[in-house]
Scaffold this motif. Structure first.
Motif, PDB file in Angstrom:
ATOM      1  N   SER A 125      61.714 -24.019  61.169  1.00 41.92           N
ATOM      2  CA  SER A 125      61.096 -22.708  61.411  1.00 41.92           C
ATOM      3  C   SER A 125      61.230 -21.799  60.195  1.00 41.92           C
ATOM      4  O   SER A 125      60.307 -21.063  59.858  1.00 41.92           O
ATOM      5  N   LEU A 126      62.394 -21.835  59.543  1.00 39.93           N
ATOM      6  CA  LEU A 126      62.656 -20.949  58.403  1.00 39.93           C
ATOM      7  C   LEU A 126      62.082 -21.480  57.094  1.00 39.93           C
ATOM      8  O   LEU A 126      62.020 -20.748  56.111  1.00 39.93           O
ATOM      9  N   SER A 127      61.671 -22.747  57.073  1.00 39.26           N
ATOM     10  CA  SER A 127      61.117 -23.309  55.835  1.00 39.26           C
ATOM     11  C   SER A 127      59.754 -22.675  55.563  1.00 39.26           C
ATOM     12  O   SER A 127      59.158 -22.038  56.427  1.00 39.26           O
ATOM     13  N   ASP A 128      59.257 -22.877  54.348  1.00 38.47           N
ATOM     14  CA  ASP A 128      57.964 -22.286  53.970  1.00 38.47           C
ATOM     15  C   ASP A 128      56.782 -23.178  54.349  1.00 38.47           C
ATOM     16  O   ASP A 128      55.684 -23.006  53.846  1.00 38.47           O
ATOM     17  N   LEU A 129      57.008 -24.113  55.265  1.00 37.16           N
ATOM     18  CA  LEU A 129      55.948 -25.037  55.667  1.00 37.16           C
ATOM     19  C   LEU A 129      54.963 -24.417  56.655  1.00 37.16           C
ATOM     20  O   LEU A 129      53.874 -24.930  56.846  1.00 37.16           O
ATOM     21  N   GLY A 130      55.366 -23.337  57.299  1.00 39.03           N
ATOM     22  CA  GLY A 130      54.479 -22.683  58.254  1.00 39.03           C
ATOM     23  C   GLY A 130      54.318 -23.499  59.533  1.00 39.03           C
ATOM     24  O   GLY A 130      53.253 -23.485  60.139  1.00 39.03           O
ATOM     25  N   LEU A 131      55.372 -24.219  59.939  1.00 33.50           N
ATOM     26  CA  LEU A 131      55.298 -25.058  61.129  1.00 33.50           C
ATOM     27  C   LEU A 131      56.197 -24.502  62.223  1.00 33.50           C
ATOM     28  O   LEU A 131      57.207 -23.867  61.947  1.00 33.50           O
ATOM     29  N   THR A 132      55.821 -24.767  63.479  1.00 32.41           N
ATOM     30  CA  THR A 132      56.611 -24.321  64.611  1.00 32.41           C
ATOM     31  C   THR A 132      57.134 -25.548  65.357  1.00 32.41           C
ATOM     32  O   THR A 132      56.374 -26.229  66.042  1.00 32.41           O
ATOM     33  N   PRO A 133      58.425 -25.828  65.224  1.00 28.38           N
ATOM     34  CA  PRO A 133      58.999 -26.986  65.924  1.00 28.38           C
ATOM     35  C   PRO A 133      59.313 -26.664  67.381  1.00 28.38           C
ATOM     36  O   PRO A 133      59.438 -25.503  67.763  1.00 28.38           O
ATOM     37  N   LYS A 134      59.426 -27.715  68.179  1.00 26.86           N
ATOM     38  CA  LYS A 134      59.735 -27.553  69.597  1.00 26.86           C
ATOM     39  C   LYS A 134      60.799 -28.582  69.959  1.00 26.86           C
ATOM     40  O   LYS A 134      60.615 -29.775  69.743  1.00 26.86           O
ATOM     41  N   ASN A 135      61.926 -28.114  70.493  1.00 32.09           N
ATOM     42  CA  ASN A 135      63.045 -28.980  70.857  1.00 32.09           C
ATOM     43  C   ASN A 135      62.895 -29.392  72.319  1.00 32.09           C
ATOM     44  O   ASN A 135      62.919 -28.548  73.208  1.00 32.09           O
ATOM     45  N   GLU A 136      62.715 -30.689  72.545  1.00 35.36           N
ATOM     46  CA  GLU A 136      62.591 -31.208  73.904  1.00 35.36           C
ATOM     47  C   GLU A 136      63.673 -32.247  74.136  1.00 35.36           C
ATOM     48  O   GLU A 136      63.577 -33.363  73.629  1.00 35.36           O
ATOM     49  N   SER A 137      64.705 -31.868  74.860  1.00 36.67           N
ATOM     50  CA  SER A 137      65.847 -32.726  75.209  1.00 36.67           C
ATOM     51  C   SER A 137      66.393 -33.517  74.026  1.00 36.67           C
ATOM     52  O   SER A 137      66.510 -34.734  74.067  1.00 36.67           O
ATOM     53  N   GLY A 138      66.692 -32.800  72.958  1.00 34.08           N
ATOM     54  CA  GLY A 138      67.352 -33.414  71.806  1.00 34.08           C
ATOM     55  C   GLY A 138      66.428 -34.002  70.767  1.00 34.08           C
ATOM     56  O   GLY A 138      66.873 -34.419  69.707  1.00 34.08           O
ATOM     57  N   THR A 139      65.133 -34.059  71.019  1.00 35.03           N
ATOM     58  CA  THR A 139      64.164 -34.526  70.030  1.00 35.03           C
ATOM     59  C   THR A 139      63.295 -33.340  69.637  1.00 35.03           C
ATOM     60  O   THR A 139      62.819 -32.592  70.496  1.00 35.03           O
TER      61      THR A 139
ATOM     62  N   VAL B 276      53.595 -31.749  50.312  1.00 46.56           N
ATOM     63  CA  VAL B 276      52.490 -30.802  50.458  1.00 46.56           C
ATOM     64  C   VAL B 276      51.679 -31.224  51.673  1.00 46.56           C
ATOM     65  O   VAL B 276      51.196 -32.353  51.753  1.00 46.56           O
ATOM     66  N   ARG B 277      51.537 -30.315  52.594  1.00 47.35           N
ATOM     67  CA  ARG B 277      50.910 -30.619  53.872  1.00 47.35           C
ATOM     68  C   ARG B 277      49.431 -30.929  53.738  1.00 47.35           C
ATOM     69  O   ARG B 277      48.702 -30.307  52.978  1.00 47.35           O
ATOM     70  N   THR B 278      48.997 -31.899  54.512  1.00 49.72           N
ATOM     71  CA  THR B 278      47.572 -32.194  54.643  1.00 49.72           C
ATOM     72  C   THR B 278      47.247 -32.105  56.129  1.00 49.72           C
ATOM     73  O   THR B 278      48.090 -31.714  56.917  1.00 49.72           O
ATOM     74  N   GLY B 279      46.084 -32.493  56.520  1.00 50.26           N
ATOM     75  CA  GLY B 279      45.710 -32.434  57.925  1.00 50.26           C
ATOM     76  C   GLY B 279      46.389 -33.501  58.763  1.00 50.26           C
ATOM     77  O   GLY B 279      46.365 -33.467  59.978  1.00 50.26           O
ATOM     78  N   ARG B 280      47.004 -34.466  58.118  1.00 49.10           N
ATOM     79  CA  ARG B 280      47.629 -35.600  58.800  1.00 49.10           C
ATOM     80  C   ARG B 280      49.152 -35.499  58.707  1.00 49.10           C
ATOM     81  O   ARG B 280      49.682 -35.098  57.689  1.00 49.10           O
ATOM     82  N   ALA B 281      49.849 -35.877  59.769  1.00 40.33           N
ATOM     83  CA  ALA B 281      51.314 -35.858  59.774  1.00 40.33           C
ATOM     84  C   ALA B 281      51.850 -36.880  58.776  1.00 40.33           C
ATOM     85  O   ALA B 281      51.299 -37.959  58.621  1.00 40.33           O
ATOM     86  N   ASN B 282      52.939 -36.507  58.104  1.00 39.53           N
ATOM     87  CA  ASN B 282      53.553 -37.358  57.102  1.00 39.53           C
ATOM     88  C   ASN B 282      55.050 -37.060  57.093  1.00 39.53           C
ATOM     89  O   ASN B 282      55.428 -35.897  56.994  1.00 39.53           O
ATOM     90  N   PRO B 283      55.908 -38.077  57.180  1.00 42.54           N
ATOM     91  CA  PRO B 283      57.357 -37.819  57.180  1.00 42.54           C
ATOM     92  C   PRO B 283      57.814 -37.062  55.929  1.00 42.54           C
ATOM     93  O   PRO B 283      58.754 -36.287  55.986  1.00 42.54           O
ATOM     94  N   GLY B 284      57.139 -37.280  54.804  1.00 42.31           N
ATOM     95  CA  GLY B 284      57.498 -36.612  53.561  1.00 42.31           C
ATOM     96  C   GLY B 284      57.396 -35.098  53.648  1.00 42.31           C
ATOM     97  O   GLY B 284      57.997 -34.373  52.863  1.00 42.31           O
ATOM     98  N   LEU B 285      56.654 -34.630  54.623  1.00 47.25           N
ATOM     99  CA  LEU B 285      56.462 -33.196  54.795  1.00 47.25           C
ATOM    100  C   LEU B 285      57.764 -32.490  55.157  1.00 47.25           C
ATOM    101  O   LEU B 285      58.043 -31.396  54.686  1.00 47.25           O
ATOM    102  N   VAL B 286      58.606 -33.137  55.965  1.00 46.24           N
ATOM    103  CA  VAL B 286      59.821 -32.487  56.441  1.00 46.24           C
ATOM    104  C   VAL B 286      61.113 -33.159  55.977  1.00 46.24           C
ATOM    105  O   VAL B 286      62.196 -32.604  56.162  1.00 46.24           O
ATOM    106  N   GLU B 287      61.033 -34.326  55.386  1.00 50.07           N
ATOM    107  CA  GLU B 287      62.258 -35.087  55.100  1.00 50.07           C
ATOM    108  C   GLU B 287      63.226 -34.397  54.147  1.00 50.07           C
ATOM    109  O   GLU B 287      64.418 -34.663  54.181  1.00 50.07           O
TER     110      GLU B 287
END
Length: 178
Positions: free
Chosen positions: A80-94, A24-35
């Motif tokens: 992008s398709l997950s229900d997390l409401g996040l927008t990822p950005k691919n920069e040279s493989g990362t 569950v997302r909070t204001g702080r980044a957490n690996p558990g959010l996307v793992e």
């Protein structure tokens, strides 16, 4: 089922709740959010944590480095398709995911999700209590023994419900932290 066994099963329910809260997302980044986001790679769906390293370079950014650089686009698409409401950005493989500020409306939605997860855990604990008491009745225990067990198991159930409430309060405070 002995007292130790019921405590062990209730502990597992609490651990499951903690894992669910990590997603569950909070204001702080957490690996558990996307793992646990499922990514379609090699013809099957796999959890993100099994195909990439997840790091937190800054408090609002998640960095995802796939073990196989060719899967970066699939990771980007899955997030992008997950229900997390996040927008990822691919920069040279990362793949980078920047967490935007939470709106008050989104915070309320996240609180509801957290309360729902806590309620599911409470239901699991109550089901464990019920199963324990049914097993005791089936084992041929006398009514007095069953009544004594009922009181003991209720105290354990109350103890675990209090733990669940504490975890929920902590998560709600995290969600509302600015």
């Amino acid at each position: 089922m002995a007292e130790q066994e019921i405590r062990s099963k209730m502990d597992k329910a609490i651990e499951n709740l903690k894992r669910s809260f990590a997603g569950v997302r909070t204001g702080r980044a957490n690996p558990g959010l996307v793992e646990n986001v499922l990514v379609e790679v090699y013809g099957q769906k796999m959890a993100l944590r099994t195909i990439a390293a997840i790091n937190i370079p800054e408090h609002r950014i998640i960095s995802i480095t796939p073990y196989d650089k060719s899967s970066a686009q699939a990771i980007e698409k899955a997030i992008s398709l997950s229900d997390l409401g996040l927008t990822p950005k691919n920069e040279s493989g990362t793949v980078y995911v920047r967490l935007p500020e939470l709106t008050q409306e989104r915070r309320k939605e996240l609180e509801k999700i957290a309360k729902g997860l806590a309620e599911e855990c409470k239901i699991a604990v109550r089901n464990l209590r019920r199963d324990f008491l049914e097993d005791a009745k089936k084992s041929g225990a006398s009514q007095d023994e069953v009544k004594g067990l009922q009181d003991k198991v209720q105290k354990i159930t109350d103890e675990y419900n209090a733990k669940i409430e504490d975890l929920l309060k902590h998560k709600e405070a995290e969600i509302n932290e600015i």
